[in-house]
Design a protein around this motif. Structure first.
Motif, PDB file in Angstrom:
ATOM      1  N   PRO A 114       4.910  -8.082   6.873  1.00 31.29           N
ATOM      2  CA  PRO A 114       6.143  -8.269   6.095  1.00 31.29           C
ATOM      3  C   PRO A 114       6.598  -9.725   6.050  1.00 31.29           C
ATOM      4  O   PRO A 114       7.027 -10.214   4.996  1.00 31.29           O
ATOM      5  CB  PRO A 114       7.148  -7.378   6.832  1.00 31.29           C
ATOM      6  N   GLU A 115       6.500 -10.419   7.174  1.00 22.98           N
ATOM      7  CA  GLU A 115       6.930 -11.817   7.209  1.00 22.98           C
ATOM      8  C   GLU A 115       6.110 -12.673   6.252  1.00 22.98           C
ATOM      9  O   GLU A 115       6.656 -13.474   5.484  1.00 22.98           O
ATOM     10  CB  GLU A 115       6.804 -12.360   8.634  1.00 22.98           C
ATOM     11  N   ARG A 116       4.775 -12.495   6.285  1.00 23.44           N
ATOM     12  CA  ARG A 116       3.910 -13.292   5.413  1.00 23.44           C
ATOM     13  C   ARG A 116       4.106 -12.908   3.952  1.00 23.44           C
ATOM     14  O   ARG A 116       4.083 -13.772   3.063  1.00 23.44           O
ATOM     15  CB  ARG A 116       2.450 -13.100   5.822  1.00 23.44           C
ATOM     16  N   LEU A 117       4.281 -11.626   3.685  1.00 22.64           N
ATOM     17  CA  LEU A 117       4.498 -11.196   2.305  1.00 22.64           C
ATOM     18  C   LEU A 117       5.766 -11.824   1.733  1.00 22.64           C
ATOM     19  O   LEU A 117       5.787 -12.268   0.582  1.00 22.64           O
ATOM     20  CB  LEU A 117       4.596  -9.668   2.238  1.00 22.64           C
ATOM     21  N   VAL A 125      -2.363  -9.015  -4.849  1.00 18.15           N
ATOM     22  CA  VAL A 125      -2.848  -8.046  -5.835  1.00 18.15           C
ATOM     23  C   VAL A 125      -3.894  -7.175  -5.149  1.00 18.15           C
ATOM     24  O   VAL A 125      -4.985  -7.645  -4.820  1.00 18.15           O
ATOM     25  CB  VAL A 125      -3.455  -8.748  -7.065  1.00 18.15           C
ATOM     26  N   LEU A 126      -3.561  -5.923  -4.920  1.00 16.80           N
ATOM     27  CA  LEU A 126      -4.451  -4.986  -4.241  1.00 16.80           C
ATOM     28  C   LEU A 126      -5.286  -4.257  -5.287  1.00 16.80           C
ATOM     29  O   LEU A 126      -4.740  -3.677  -6.226  1.00 16.80           O
ATOM     30  CB  LEU A 126      -3.630  -4.003  -3.410  1.00 16.80           C
ATOM     31  N   VAL A 127      -6.600  -4.301  -5.120  1.00 14.29           N
ATOM     32  CA  VAL A 127      -7.530  -3.766  -6.118  1.00 14.29           C
ATOM     33  C   VAL A 127      -8.389  -2.682  -5.474  1.00 14.29           C
ATOM     34  O   VAL A 127      -8.954  -2.890  -4.396  1.00 14.29           O
ATOM     35  CB  VAL A 127      -8.447  -4.879  -6.675  1.00 14.29           C
ATOM     36  N   ASP A 128      -8.486  -1.539  -6.139  1.00  9.28           N
ATOM     37  CA  ASP A 128      -9.333  -0.471  -5.608  1.00  9.28           C
ATOM     38  C   ASP A 128      -9.681   0.498  -6.726  1.00  9.28           C
ATOM     39  O   ASP A 128      -8.985   0.568  -7.749  1.00  9.28           O
ATOM     40  CB  ASP A 128      -8.607   0.281  -4.488  1.00  9.28           C
ATOM     41  N   LEU A 129     -10.766   1.243  -6.526  1.00  2.00           N
ATOM     42  CA  LEU A 129     -11.063   2.351  -7.419  1.00  2.00           C
ATOM     43  C   LEU A 129     -10.023   3.446  -7.184  1.00  2.00           C
ATOM     44  O   LEU A 129      -9.657   3.718  -6.035  1.00  2.00           O
ATOM     45  CB  LEU A 129     -12.463   2.904  -7.163  1.00  2.00           C
ATOM     46  N   VAL A 130      -9.559   4.050  -8.258  1.00  2.00           N
ATOM     47  CA  VAL A 130      -8.482   5.033  -8.158  1.00  2.00           C
ATOM     48  C   VAL A 130      -8.895   6.322  -8.840  1.00  2.00           C
ATOM     49  O   VAL A 130      -9.372   6.314  -9.979  1.00  2.00           O
ATOM     50  CB  VAL A 130      -7.187   4.493  -8.804  1.00  2.00           C
ATOM     51  N   LEU A 131      -8.686   7.430  -8.130  1.00  2.00           N
ATOM     52  CA  LEU A 131      -8.820   8.759  -8.722  1.00  2.00           C
ATOM     53  C   LEU A 131      -7.423   9.339  -8.914  1.00  2.00           C
ATOM     54  O   LEU A 131      -6.909   9.414 -10.024  1.00  2.00           O
ATOM     55  CB  LEU A 131      -9.679   9.662  -7.836  1.00  2.00           C
ATOM     56  N   HIS A 132      -6.791   9.717  -7.801  1.00  3.50           N
ATOM     57  CA  HIS A 132      -5.409  10.204  -7.857  1.00  3.50           C
ATOM     58  C   HIS A 132      -4.426   9.199  -7.268  1.00  3.50           C
ATOM     59  O   HIS A 132      -3.218   9.433  -7.298  1.00  3.50           O
ATOM     60  CB  HIS A 132      -5.286  11.535  -7.110  1.00  3.50           C
ATOM     61  N   GLY A 133      -4.934   8.110  -6.699  1.00  6.66           N
ATOM     62  CA  GLY A 133      -4.053   7.066  -6.186  1.00  6.66           C
ATOM     63  C   GLY A 133      -3.637   7.233  -4.742  1.00  6.66           C
ATOM     64  O   GLY A 133      -2.708   6.561  -4.288  1.00  6.66           O
ATOM     65  N   SER A 134      -4.324   8.084  -3.971  1.00 10.26           N
ATOM     66  CA  SER A 134      -3.863   8.354  -2.608  1.00 10.26           C
ATOM     67  C   SER A 134      -3.997   7.141  -1.691  1.00 10.26           C
ATOM     68  O   SER A 134      -3.150   6.930  -0.812  1.00 10.26           O
ATOM     69  CB  SER A 134      -4.613   9.549  -2.011  1.00 10.26           C
ATOM     70  N   THR A 135      -5.040   6.334  -1.873  1.00 11.69           N
ATOM     71  CA  THR A 135      -5.183   5.147  -1.022  1.00 11.69           C
ATOM     72  C   THR A 135      -4.023   4.183  -1.251  1.00 11.69           C
ATOM     73  O   THR A 135      -3.397   3.703  -0.298  1.00 11.69           O
ATOM     74  CB  THR A 135      -6.521   4.443  -1.293  1.00 11.69           C
ATOM     75  N   PHE A 136      -3.726   3.885  -2.509  1.00 13.07           N
ATOM     76  CA  PHE A 136      -2.598   3.011  -2.808  1.00 13.07           C
ATOM     77  C   PHE A 136      -1.286   3.622  -2.304  1.00 13.07           C
ATOM     78  O   PHE A 136      -0.425   2.921  -1.765  1.00 13.07           O
ATOM     79  CB  PHE A 136      -2.498   2.766  -4.312  1.00 13.07           C
ATOM     80  N   THR A 137      -1.126   4.924  -2.490  1.00 12.61           N
ATOM     81  CA  THR A 137       0.103   5.588  -2.054  1.00 12.61           C
ATOM     82  C   THR A 137       0.281   5.469  -0.546  1.00 12.61           C
ATOM     83  O   THR A 137       1.361   5.100  -0.055  1.00 12.61           O
ATOM     84  CB  THR A 137       0.088   7.070  -2.464  1.00 12.61           C
ATOM     85  N   ASN A 138      -0.766   5.767   0.202  1.00 11.37           N
ATOM     86  CA  ASN A 138      -0.669   5.687   1.659  1.00 11.37           C
ATOM     87  C   ASN A 138      -0.442   4.259   2.125  1.00 11.37           C
ATOM     88  O   ASN A 138       0.388   4.003   3.012  1.00 11.37           O
ATOM     89  CB  ASN A 138      -1.937   6.256   2.301  1.00 11.37           C
ATOM     90  N   LEU A 139      -1.153   3.308   1.529  1.00  8.61           N
ATOM     91  CA  LEU A 139      -0.986   1.911   1.919  1.00  8.61           C
ATOM     92  C   LEU A 139       0.427   1.431   1.613  1.00  8.61           C
ATOM     93  O   LEU A 139       1.070   0.772   2.446  1.00  8.61           O
ATOM     94  CB  LEU A 139      -2.017   1.042   1.199  1.00  8.61           C
ATOM     95  N   HIS A 140       0.928   1.771   0.445  1.00 11.15           N
ATOM     96  CA  HIS A 140       2.277   1.335   0.071  1.00 11.15           C
ATOM     97  C   HIS A 140       3.320   1.923   1.025  1.00 11.15           C
ATOM     98  O   HIS A 140       4.241   1.214   1.457  1.00 11.15           O
ATOM     99  CB  HIS A 140       2.581   1.760  -1.363  1.00 11.15           C
ATOM    100  N   ARG A 141       3.173   3.181   1.365  1.00 12.18           N
ATOM    101  CA  ARG A 141       4.153   3.805   2.262  1.00 12.18           C
ATOM    102  C   ARG A 141       4.101   3.202   3.660  1.00 12.18           C
ATOM    103  O   ARG A 141       5.144   3.016   4.303  1.00 12.18           O
ATOM    104  CB  ARG A 141       3.917   5.315   2.301  1.00 12.18           C
ATOM    105  N   HIS A 142       2.898   2.876   4.135  1.00 15.37           N
ATOM    106  CA  HIS A 142       2.802   2.219   5.442  1.00 15.37           C
ATOM    107  C   HIS A 142       3.459   0.844   5.398  1.00 15.37           C
ATOM    108  O   HIS A 142       4.160   0.447   6.348  1.00 15.37           O
ATOM    109  CB  HIS A 142       1.339   2.099   5.866  1.00 15.37           C
ATOM    110  N   LEU A 143       3.247   0.115   4.313  1.00 12.37           N
ATOM    111  CA  LEU A 143       3.892  -1.188   4.183  1.00 12.37           C
ATOM    112  C   LEU A 143       5.408  -1.055   4.125  1.00 12.37           C
ATOM    113  O   LEU A 143       6.139  -1.821   4.763  1.00 12.37           O
ATOM    114  CB  LEU A 143       3.374  -1.904   2.932  1.00 12.37           C
ATOM    115  N   ARG A 144       5.892  -0.075   3.368  1.00 13.12           N
ATOM    116  CA  ARG A 144       7.344   0.121   3.249  1.00 13.12           C
ATOM    117  C   ARG A 144       7.966   0.468   4.596  1.00 13.12           C
ATOM    118  O   ARG A 144       9.042  -0.043   4.955  1.00 13.12           O
ATOM    119  CB  ARG A 144       7.648   1.216   2.226  1.00 13.12           C
ATOM    120  N   ASP A 145       7.312   1.344   5.358  1.00 14.39           N
ATOM    121  CA  ASP A 145       7.831   1.696   6.686  1.00 14.39           C
ATOM    122  C   ASP A 145       7.866   0.469   7.592  1.00 14.39           C
ATOM    123  O   ASP A 145       8.827   0.258   8.350  1.00 14.39           O
ATOM    124  CB  ASP A 145       6.956   2.779   7.324  1.00 14.39           C
TER     125      ASP A 145
END
Length: 285
Positions: A114-117, A125-145
């Motif tokens: 968080p400090e560096r961000l 810019v986070l880049v990944d292959l996406v099907l339903h978006g679960s990786t981005f969803t989980n990563l975003h929620r961990h960052l938010r917490d």
């Protein structure tokens, strides 16, 4: 309590390909997907909003390799990084305290605390292959917490986070299913913070499911495992390394750089000075 040591899986430096020696012997390969991959890489660049690209997990390895080659002589070379991490589906949820602590240590080592961000000049810019978006969803929620735990400024950090999903191309219509329209967290970000680049289904399946990889999936059971820092020399890893070297070398060719330049000039963002400057570095000399 002693600080938690970050762990990062080993990956060879492809720019030093001449030092890989016998590792790639007998595995010479000319991937059949280079044109499609090059087009995708160019669009990822164009939709990055002049940010620093982090390729999440193993699926976008080839995009990282190709762009590393294409930008090897450009000032933007240091804008590329990999974020070895698997948070797909249920495997990325319900972390215990030790797993959460290790994840945060690993993200900190990648410059994503968080400090560096909050202090970043350019967006991540986070880049990944996406099907339903679960990786981005989980990563975003961990960052938010984590941001909440650290009482960091979300109003600042939300402007520094972007996501680019690599999706499988399908028929376009008003009823087309788009993963980001079904994720509540997307609405926490500026409207342009989530973008997609589509590729043929066969290429998406290859990169995401079938392509040999140089490292094992960096799942939660391996986040603290020092064994992942040791290079693999099995036949599968050597085949993956040979393919990665071929993709990197293709990125360095005039043909690849010319194709990237051509795609960039057709993107809406080309009217922005930063992208025109980037395109000039790729123009054939």
């Amino acid at each position: 309590m002693d600080p938690i040591e970050p762990v990062r899986p080993f990956r060879w430096d492809l720019a030093r390909g001449d030092r890989l020696g016998s590792l790639v012997d007998g595995h010479d390969t000319a991937p059949a997907y280079l044109d499609e991959l090059t087009d995708c890489a160019a669009k990822v660049l164009a939709r990055s909003a002049d940010g620093d690209l982090f390729f999440v997990g193993r699926s976008p390895d080839s995009l990282f390799d190709l762009l590393s080659g294409a930008l090897s002589d450009a000032p933007h070379q240091d804008r590329l990084d990999q974020l070895p991490l698997s948070l797909y589906g249920l495997d990325g949820q319900g972390l215990d305290p030790a797993e959460r602590t290790q994840l945060r240590a690993n993200l900190t080592a990648s410059g994503l605390s968080p400090e560096r961000l909050a202090r970043r000049r350019r967006p991540v810019v986070l880049v990944d292959l996406v099907l339903h978006g679960s990786t981005f969803t989980n990563l975003h929620r961990h960052l938010r917490d984590w941001i909440e735990d650290e009482r960091a400024s979300w109003s600042v950090i939300r402007t520094k986070l972007r996501y680019v999903g690599i999706t499988a191309r399908g028929k376009t219509s008003p009823n087309t299913w788009r993963w980001q329209q079904h994720e509540d967290w997307v609405r926490e970000l500026p409207a342009s913070a989530v973008r997609n680049v589509s590729i043929p289904m066969w290429l998406w399946r290859y990169l995401g499911n079938d392509q040999p990889k140089t490292a094992l999936s960096f799942r939660r059971t391996r986040w603290a495992d020092p064994d992942v820092t040791v290079p693999r020399h099995d036949e599968g890893a050597r085949a993956a390394l040979a393919e990665a070297v071929a993709v990197y070398r293709h990125g360095r060719t005039t043909a690849a750089r010319s194709r990237i330049h051509r795609v960039l000039t057709g993107e809406p963002a080309f009217r922005e000075p930063w992208l025109r400057d980037l395109a000039r570095t790729l123009r054939p000399r």
